[in-house]
Scaffold this motif. Structure first.
Motif, short mmCIF file in Angstrom:
data_model
loop_
_atom_site.label_atom_id
_atom_site.label_comp_id
_atom_site.label_asym_id
_atom_site.label_seq_id
_atom_site.Cartn_x
_atom_site.Cartn_y
_atom_site.Cartn_z
N ARG A 1 0.84 -1.20 0.00
CA ARG A 1 0.00 0.00 0.00
C ARG A 1 0.87 1.25 0.00
N SER A 2 0.25 2.39 -0.31
CA SER A 2 0.98 3.65 -0.31
C SER A 2 1.18 4.13 1.14
N ARG A 3 1.87 5.27 1.33
CA ARG A 3 2.12 5.79 2.67
C ARG A 3 0.82 6.09 3.41
N MET A 4 -0.20 6.48 2.68
CA MET A 4 -1.47 6.84 3.29
C MET A 4 -2.40 5.64 3.47
N GLY A 5 -1.93 4.45 3.12
CA GLY A 5 -2.73 3.24 3.30
C GLY A 5 -3.64 2.90 2.14
N ASN A 6 -3.48 3.57 1.00
CA ASN A 6 -4.30 3.28 -0.17
C ASN A 6 -3.60 2.29 -1.09
N PHE A 7 -4.37 1.67 -1.98
CA PHE A 7 -3.76 0.81 -2.99
C PHE A 7 -3.06 1.69 -4.02
N PRO A 8 -1.92 1.21 -4.55
CA PRO A 8 -1.17 2.02 -5.53
C PRO A 8 -1.75 1.88 -6.94
N ILE A 9 -3.00 2.30 -7.08
CA ILE A 9 -3.69 2.23 -8.37
C ILE A 9 -3.92 3.66 -8.83
N TYR A 10 -3.48 3.95 -10.05
CA TYR A 10 -3.57 5.31 -10.57
C TYR A 10 -4.23 5.29 -11.94
N LYS B 1 4.01 -0.67 -7.14
CA LYS B 1 4.42 -1.21 -5.83
C LYS B 1 4.06 -2.68 -5.65
N TYR B 2 4.41 -3.49 -6.62
CA TYR B 2 4.17 -4.93 -6.54
C TYR B 2 5.51 -5.65 -6.51
N THR B 3 5.53 -6.85 -5.93
CA THR B 3 6.72 -7.69 -5.90
C THR B 3 6.28 -9.13 -6.14
N GLY B 4 7.23 -9.96 -6.50
CA GLY B 4 6.93 -11.38 -6.67
C GLY B 4 6.76 -11.75 -8.13
N ASP B 5 5.86 -12.69 -8.37
CA ASP B 5 5.64 -13.27 -9.69
C ASP B 5 4.81 -12.30 -10.56
N VAL B 6 5.51 -11.54 -11.40
CA VAL B 6 4.84 -10.52 -12.21
C VAL B 6 3.92 -11.15 -13.27
N PRO B 7 4.33 -12.21 -13.99
CA PRO B 7 3.42 -12.81 -14.97
C PRO B 7 2.12 -13.34 -14.34
N ALA B 8 2.20 -13.88 -13.13
CA ALA B 8 1.00 -14.36 -12.45
C ALA B 8 0.09 -13.18 -12.08
N LEU B 9 0.69 -12.08 -11.61
CA LEU B 9 -0.09 -10.88 -11.29
C LEU B 9 -0.75 -10.32 -12.55
N ALA B 10 -0.01 -10.27 -13.65
CA ALA B 10 -0.55 -9.75 -14.91
C ALA B 10 -1.70 -10.64 -15.41
#
Length: 166
Positions: free
Chosen positions: A95-104, A120-129
């Protein structure tokens, strides 16, 4: 001498002879000369198979424009949020500093192109996509540090990430 009076008919009218147009179905003329509507026979599929009559020719593949090809691909990607499993994932979204999801949401090309961005994601990028494609129904493009998809999808992605517990 007397001048001819006008009869309203051109003197050239006698030179032209009326020729009737050929009929589409010449056999479709009644005895009184009135046209008769002839419906071409249509054989139902179950009779077509029994009689061994070939069906209509198969349509050949058409060259579709790229935007229609993309829309067809994307229509097959979309799945309801209820069908997606909520178990552990191989990726994380911080999450962002203010506690929101990093969606823009980014508006480009003078307002004609809207893009939703996930950061602000980490890990398996193809699975997330792949999961984002299933959630939004749009193709996801991976750039360094962000995933982008066309359209306004921030509310749907936020609901999905909330269900996952991020």
């Amino acid at each position: 001498s007397q001048s001819p009076k006008s009869t309203g008919i051109s003197p050239l009218a006698d030179k032209f002879v009326h020729v009737p147009r050929p009929q589409r179905f010449p056999e479709a003329i009644a005895g009184n000369g009135a046209p008769v509507k002839v419906i071409p026979p249509v054989i139902p599929l179950f009779l077509r198979e029994k009689l061994g009559v070939p069906g209509p020719a198969a349509a050949r593949g058409r060259n579709l424009p790229e935007n229609l090809k993309r829309k067809r691909r994307e229509a097959s990607l979309l799945r309801p949020l209820d069908e997606l499993s909520s178990g552990p994932r191989t990726f994380r979204v911080a999450r962002s500093r203010m506690g929101n999801f990093p969606i823009y949401t980014d508006i480009r090309n003078g307002g004609s192109k809207v893009v939703t961005i996930l950061r602000k994601y980490t890990g398996d990028v193809p699975a997330l996509a792949a999961e984002l494609e299933a959630v939004t129904g749009k193709e996801v493009t991976a750039y360094h540090g962000r995933l982008e998809m066309r359209g306004r999808h921030a509310p749907v992605i936020a609901e999905w990430l909330g269900k996952l517990g991020f």
